[in-house]
Design a protein around this motif. Structure first.
Motif, short mmCIF file in Angstrom:
data_model
loop_
_atom_site.label_atom_id
_atom_site.label_comp_id
_atom_site.label_asym_id
_atom_site.label_seq_id
_atom_site.Cartn_x
_atom_site.Cartn_y
_atom_site.Cartn_z
N GLY A 237 0.81 -1.21 0.00
CA GLY A 237 0.00 0.00 0.00
C GLY A 237 0.84 1.26 0.00
O GLY A 237 2.07 1.21 0.17
N VAL A 238 0.20 2.39 -0.17
CA VAL A 238 0.88 3.69 -0.22
C VAL A 238 0.09 4.70 0.60
O VAL A 238 -1.14 4.72 0.56
CB VAL A 238 1.02 4.21 -1.68
N ILE A 239 0.80 5.51 1.35
CA ILE A 239 0.18 6.63 2.07
C ILE A 239 0.75 7.92 1.49
O ILE A 239 1.96 8.18 1.57
CB ILE A 239 0.44 6.55 3.58
N LEU A 240 -0.12 8.70 0.85
CA LEU A 240 0.27 9.96 0.23
C LEU A 240 -0.07 11.13 1.15
O LEU A 240 -1.19 11.22 1.65
CB LEU A 240 -0.46 10.15 -1.11
N VAL A 241 0.88 12.01 1.34
CA VAL A 241 0.69 13.18 2.20
C VAL A 241 0.98 14.44 1.41
O VAL A 241 2.01 14.53 0.72
CB VAL A 241 1.59 13.13 3.45
N THR A 242 0.08 15.39 1.49
CA THR A 242 0.28 16.71 0.88
C THR A 242 0.24 17.75 1.99
O THR A 242 -0.72 17.80 2.76
CB THR A 242 -0.80 17.03 -0.16
N THR A 243 1.30 18.55 2.11
CA THR A 243 1.33 19.57 3.14
C THR A 243 0.73 20.88 2.63
O THR A 243 0.51 21.06 1.43
CB THR A 243 2.77 19.82 3.63
#
Length: 461
Positions: A237-243
């Motif tokens: 899986g992947v966890i995408l974070v946008t600040t």
């Protein structure tokens, strides 16, 4: 004959009324751009309440025929829609929608509307976690995302949590080391596991845990083939974070402060000293064939049991305390037609419930995006954190730090911790040493001055 001519005339009139009267239509042509004067490709141009619709080409241009009395609505993902009634206005500027993340999901290949999603993709409601007093971001996700398991991170100050997509084991992972998902923060892909000597670390998990929720704009969890764009590393899986970034307008200064506490809802109920002595005697003398039992020395005597009625040394209650946490974040952000900037600094502090456990962390983040020319953009971002964790070395047997809770809980209520200033060993009525746990003294180890100090520092440019 006249009757048939009149009937045919009515039919022809009805047909004519149903045919569009293009003579009354307006041919509306224009260009759709953003606030940076860049053309928007694929913007939707439609006439409301009709099936008349078109999209802009590679240069942002469009051409649409508008019936008399109608208006034109122009929309684009992530921008506020515009309604046009003055068809002499040929240049339409769309402004960014600050609330568009409620409608748009960040995926591995860009953004996509939620209504169009077909893969297993979940988003995290940031409003639900930014006010939590958790010490790491992963702990805040517990129970918020279907298929996402959060393990640990809530036992001792500064302990990191681990996240796993679809349980704690992935495909082909049976009998091997369990791996966390791939972490992608602002487009930067972090390695899953890095092994230095005998120590295995996860830089992505560390960077994710140390993020301040006040700096995060969105979190997206990719759980199936939607993560394939990242290759074999995304098997878990992947966890995408946008600040966050600055929004167009005057500079905005923000502050967020959170105070919280950690405590036990309840502790197990233990026998008082008198009932413990009676139960001990019943078990020790339960086997009538035991010829080695010395009933005078190996059992509690009647006078001892009577004295134990007045004894109740509850060490867990004496040493357990409420732990306090606090979190502060100060930020400044803004944007002009040519520049976009965001900067923040945060502080987190947490106390433990037992002993002199302390953890505090500073977070900092700053970034700027510049538009030098229409076709040239430059951006730089600096982020990092500095943590300080202080733990007394109170491990029993040198392995399990959490065993101190169990030993304080099960400490016999009839044995005091100190007698005449000397710590007492928990040897029981037989006065014999069975294992090292009986020599454990919480107070002695807490005040020995023997501490473990861990300092962590991360910098990303």
């Amino acid at each position: 004959m006249k009757h048939y001519i009149a009937k045919i005339s009515l039919v022809l009139l009805a047909i004519l009324l149903t045919v569009p009267t293009f003579a009354q239509d307006v041919l509306y042509q224009g260009t759709v751009v953003d606030s940076q004067d860049e053309p928007l490709i694929g913007a939707t141009v439609r006439v409301p309440d009709t099936k008349i619709v078109t999209i802009t080409d590679i240069d942002g241009n469009f051409s649409i025929r508008v019936p008399k009395g109608k208006s034109v609505e122009i929309s684009y993902i992530g921008y506020l829609p515009v309604t046009v009634t003055n068809f002499n206005e040929t240049k339409i500027v769309l402004k960014e929608d600050s609330e568009s993340l409620d409608e748009v999901v960040v995926v591995g290949y860009g953004t996509q509307k939620k209504a169009h999603l077909t893969g297993a993709i979940s988003t995290v409601p940031m409003d639900d976690i930014k006010d939590l007093a958790d010490g790491n971001l992963a702990s805040s996700l517990s129970g918020l995302v279907n298929g996402l398991s959060v393990v640990g991170g809530d036992s001792r100050p500064g302990d990191p949590a681990s996240v796993y997509v679809r349980g704690v084991r992935s495909l082909g992972d049976v009998g091997s080391t369990v791996q966390q998902p791939l972490f992608v923060i602002d487009g930067v892909v972090y390695n899953n596991d890095v092994k230095v000597g005998n120590i295995t670390t996860n830089p992505g998990a560390d960077a994710f845990n140390n993020l301040d929720p006040n700096d995060v704009e969105s979190i997206t969890v990719l759980k199936d083939a939607s993560a394939a764009v990242y290759g074999s590393r995304a098997a878990n899986g992947v966890i995408l974070v946008t600040t966050k970034k600055g929004k167009l307008g005057e500079p905005v200064i923000s502050y967020s402060g959170t105070f919280g506490f950690t405590d036990a809802v309840s502790n197990p109920k233990m026998l008082n000293a008198y009932d413990y002595g009676r139960l001990y005697n019943a078990i020790a003398a339960a086997d009538p064939t035991n010829t080695t039992l010395n009933r005078l020395n190996d059992l509690f005597q009647a006078d001892e049991l009577q004295a134990m009625r007045r004894l109740n040394y509850d060490l867990l209650d004496d040493y357990w305390k409420t732990g306090f946490t606090m979190k502060h974040n100060v930020g400044i952000s803004g944007a002009t037609e040519k520049a976009n900037y965001y900067a923040s600094i945060g502080y987190y502090d947490q106390d433990g419930n037992l002993g002199k456990l302390e953890y505090n962390r500073w977070n900092y983040r700053a970034g700027v995006d510049l538009t030098l020319k229409k076709w040239v953009k430059a951006s730089v971002q600096i982020s990092g954190d500095y943590g300080d964790k202080n733990n007394p070395l109170v491990k029993v047997g040198g392995t399990n730090a959490e065993k101190q809770y169990n030993l304080l809980l099960t400490h016999p209520r009839y044995i005091p911790e100190y007698v005449n200033g000397h710590p007492m060993a928990v040897y029981g009525p037989t006065n014999t040493r069975v294992n090292a746990d009986q020599d454990y003294s919480f107070s002695v180890l807490q005040n020995s001055g023997d501490y473990s100090k861990n300092k962590t520092s991360n910098l990303q440019i």
